[in-house]
Every structure is written in C-alpha cells, then in structure tokens.
Design an enzyme around this catalytic site. Structure first.
Site, mmCIF file in Angstrom:
data_model
loop_
_atom_site.group_PDB
_atom_site.id
_atom_site.type_symbol
_atom_site.label_atom_id
_atom_site.label_comp_id
_atom_site.label_asym_id
_atom_site.label_seq_id
_atom_site.Cartn_x
_atom_site.Cartn_y
_atom_site.Cartn_z
ATOM 1 N N PHE A 11 0.826 -1.208 0.000
ATOM 2 C CA PHE A 11 0.000 0.000 0.000
ATOM 3 C C PHE A 11 0.866 1.266 0.000
ATOM 4 C CE2 PHE A 11 -2.077 2.878 3.267
ATOM 5 C CZ PHE A 11 -2.793 3.607 2.335
ATOM 6 N N ILE A 12 1.704 1.435 1.001
ATOM 7 C CA ILE A 12 2.538 2.646 1.061
ATOM 8 C C ILE A 12 3.622 2.602 -0.022
ATOM 9 C CG2 ILE A 12 4.095 4.036 2.521
ATOM 10 C CD1 ILE A 12 2.558 2.919 4.968
ATOM 11 N N GLY A 36 1.246 -7.336 -0.615
ATOM 12 C CA GLY A 36 1.205 -6.360 -1.712
ATOM 13 C C GLY A 36 0.568 -6.999 -2.933
ATOM 14 N N LEU A 76 10.512 -1.144 3.429
ATOM 15 C CA LEU A 76 9.118 -1.160 3.894
ATOM 16 C C LEU A 76 8.594 -2.579 4.071
ATOM 17 C CD1 LEU A 76 7.527 1.511 1.469
ATOM 18 C CD2 LEU A 76 8.391 1.906 3.773
ATOM 19 N N ALA A 117 11.302 1.579 7.940
ATOM 20 C CA ALA A 117 9.931 1.932 8.336
ATOM 21 C C ALA A 117 9.591 1.228 9.637
ATOM 22 C CB ALA A 117 8.954 1.513 7.241
ATOM 23 N N TYR A 149 4.579 -7.838 17.233
ATOM 24 C CA TYR A 149 4.789 -6.844 16.171
ATOM 25 C C TYR A 149 5.599 -5.660 16.709
ATOM 26 C CZ TYR A 149 3.649 -3.605 12.369
ATOM 27 O OH TYR A 149 3.721 -2.714 11.342
ATOM 28 N N LYS A 153 9.489 -4.714 15.598
ATOM 29 C CA LYS A 153 9.794 -3.402 15.013
ATOM 30 C C LYS A 153 10.766 -2.620 15.899
ATOM 31 C CE LYS A 153 7.972 -3.127 11.027
ATOM 32 N NZ LYS A 153 8.832 -2.747 9.893
#
Ligand code: UDP
Length: 320
Positions: A11-12, A36, A76, A117, A149, A153
């Site tokens: 998406f991004i 994706g 990403l 990201a 998650y 990250k």
C-alpha cells in the site's frame, strides 16, 4: 537517484514508487506479493525507470544484487496488520527480524543509506498524548501475539541504530502512525478500508471494544512526502521520527463519519475484542503523535483532513 524499495508493491510502497518515478528517479522494487499486489503498481510496470522483482527480502542473492545496484534503500517490506500478526506470528516475526537484519547487513556491505519503516505500535500501551520519539514503550505479556509486532519493530530500530553507531551506516527511521488512503486492504484488519466497504454494502460497521479508543489517521500521500524528505535530509541520519496525523478521533466517531461520507444505512455494531481478535486482546487506548521533530527538520505537514481522506477512500472502493 536509484532507489530500492522493499515492499514496493504494498500500500505505502506503491505510492512511494510512483512518487520517485514522477520525480525522475529510477526505482527497483522487491516484493513477494504476500500482502502487496501487482495491481498496486500496474501503472508503473511498463515504465522504463521502474523494475519489479518478485521475491522476498529473505532471499540473500536477490537482495545482494539489488543493494549493489541502488543508491539508497527504503525498507518497507514487513508483515503488517494486527490480524496478520495474530494469525501467523511465526512468519511475521521471521520477516520483520531476519528480513531487516539482512537488509541492514547488505546495506552496510555496499555502504548504502537506508530508511527503516517502523510503527507507532512501538509505543505499545503508552497512551500519553502526544507521543514523543523518546517516550516509553509499554508492552503486554508475550503470551499475547499482538505484542510481537511491536517487539520486532523495536528490534529493527535497535539494529538500525546499532549499525549507525558502530559502523557509521547512514540510517533513518520513521514510526508511521495509522496511514490510510485508496488501495489499502481491510483483509489484515485495517479499520478504514473495513468500515468503508461495510458502509458501502450497508452491512453492519464493526466497532471493536467500546469504540472509545482513539487514533489519528494520516493520508498516504503525506506519509510518502515525509519519507522522501527524510531520505534526502542528511541531518535526519541516525534519528527517529514520528509521521502521523493531528486529528484525534474515537473509533465510534470514525464509524459515524464513514457512514455519513458513504451515505450509508449501515447499523453500527460493537464486537468484543475477544471475538474480533483473541481472548485477552489488549488495544491501545489513544495514539496521537508529536510530529514536531519532522516538522522542524523537513517542514513536514499534513495536507488532507480525515473527511477528505474518507471521501477519497469511499470513491475508490465504490469504483472497485
Ligand atoms: N477496529 C475496529 N473494527 C475493525 C477493525 C479495527 O473497531 O473492523 C479498531 C481496532 O480495534 C483499533 C482501531 O480500529 O482500535 C485501529 O485498528 P487498525 O487495525 O486499523 O490499526 P491499529 O491502530 O490497531 O494498528
């Protein structure tokens, strides 16, 4: 500039790919199309300066060649969405930790500037308003898969900063707050595309919990401009930035706004977290970023308010 975008068909990533192509740059995308899709980059596939590689960032050989080719890396590629993390924690953890470690290792080998990201999830249950980059991370038990998650990250951030401090690798990290816009799928739990498609079908709009939890939503185009500005800014190196919206809204209010913008007759239904996700699920009560740091350094600003974003998403979902 030659840019490698991992997860560039997401998406991004797809908006970012378009923006770099429009600026005149050359773009390489590596994406395994797990979340994706080629549809996202359809308009770019035949462009002379756009190159698509259908592979995972876990494939060392593929990544090695691409890293050597490009000037900068925008990383990403990740398992995203609370639903996906809960349904397949093992794959998510592996992609987010091992994938990022490999990206950074190869970036360091070729000395390529790397953007990582990250996410507002990193703050965990810290409901302080607004959240500053230096604020505490507060997590629940490891028994609850959702926290993996945030933990993976956070590990990505630690790794990137360690490469910066010990190897002088130029890295820049951004924590993205709820990013929304056309093309985002509701399949992995994201609230805006889910509410919009429910509203357009006049199905019940499913608010989880009591709906008093809040979020700030950011338009994907603004996030993309923020990422590009940070990549271009030498003083951003070695730093972490929040990127997010400024309009705090409860999920109850979001449901009502979506209903109004879509002119829908959907009822609004409340569903317990235990049914929506898993027993004992813990949600963030509030999540509002302090975006002073990115504003001061690169003049970041949000150009779309929530109603304008919702109108765009409604229009997109209607024509699908
Ligand atoms: N949410 C909801 N209904 C849905 C999907 C999500 O009420 O169908 C809620 C979710 O519990 C959270 C908020 O909307 O409080 C944002 O969820 P999302 O998964 O989009 O992003 P998060 O902020 O949790 O990463």
């Amino acid at each position: 500039m030659r840019v490698l975008i991992t997860g560039g068909a997401g998406f991004i990533g797809s908006y970012l790919s378009e923006a770099y192509i429009e600026r005149g740059d050359e773009v390489w995308v590596i994406d395994d199309l797990s979340t994706g899709s080629l549809d996202n980059v359809q308009s770019l596939l035949h462009h002379a300066r756009f190159h698509f590689v259908n592979d995972t960032v876990l494939n060392r050989e593929a990544l090695l060649e691409l890293t050597g080719t490009c000037d900068v890396i925008v990383h990403l590629a990740a398992a995203v969405g609370v639903r996906l993390i809960i349904e397949d924690p093992l794959k998510s953890i592996h992609t987010n930790v091992v994938g990022t470690e490999l990206v950074l290792e190869l970036a360091n080998k070729f000395r390529k500037k790397t953007f990582i990201a990250s996410t507002s999830e990193v703050y965990g249950r810290n409901s302080k308003v607004p959240l500053h980059e230096d604020d505490l991370r507060i997590y629940g038990s490891t028994v609850l898969a959702r926290w993996s998650y945030a933990a993976t990250k956070a590990m990505d951030e630690f790794l990137a900063l360690a490469y910066f401090r010990t190897k002088r690798l130029p890295v820049v990290i951004a924590r993205l707050f709820n990013t929304v816009g056309p093309r985002q799928t509701g399949r992995y739990g994201m609230v805006v595309p889910r509410f919009v498609s429910q509203a357009l079908r006049n199905d019940p709009i499913t608010v989880y919990g009591d709906g008093t939890q809040t979020r700030t939503f950011t338009y994907v185009g603004d996030v993309v401009r923020g990422i590009m500005a940070l990549v271009d800014e030498p003083r951003a190196t070695g730093e972490i930035f929040n990127i997010g919206g400024e309009e705090e809204i409860t999920i109850n209010e979001l449901a009502a706004r979506v209903k109004a913008v879509a002119a829908s007759s959907s009822p609004i239904e409340h569903i317990p977290y235990s049914e929506a996700y898993q027993e004992g699920f813990e949600d963030m009560e509030r999540r509002v970023p302090d975006i002073g740091k990115i504003k001061r350094l690169v003049g970041y600003r949000n150009t779309y308010d929530l109603d304008a974003i919702l109108a765009k998403v409604v229009e997109y979902e209607r024509t699908r």
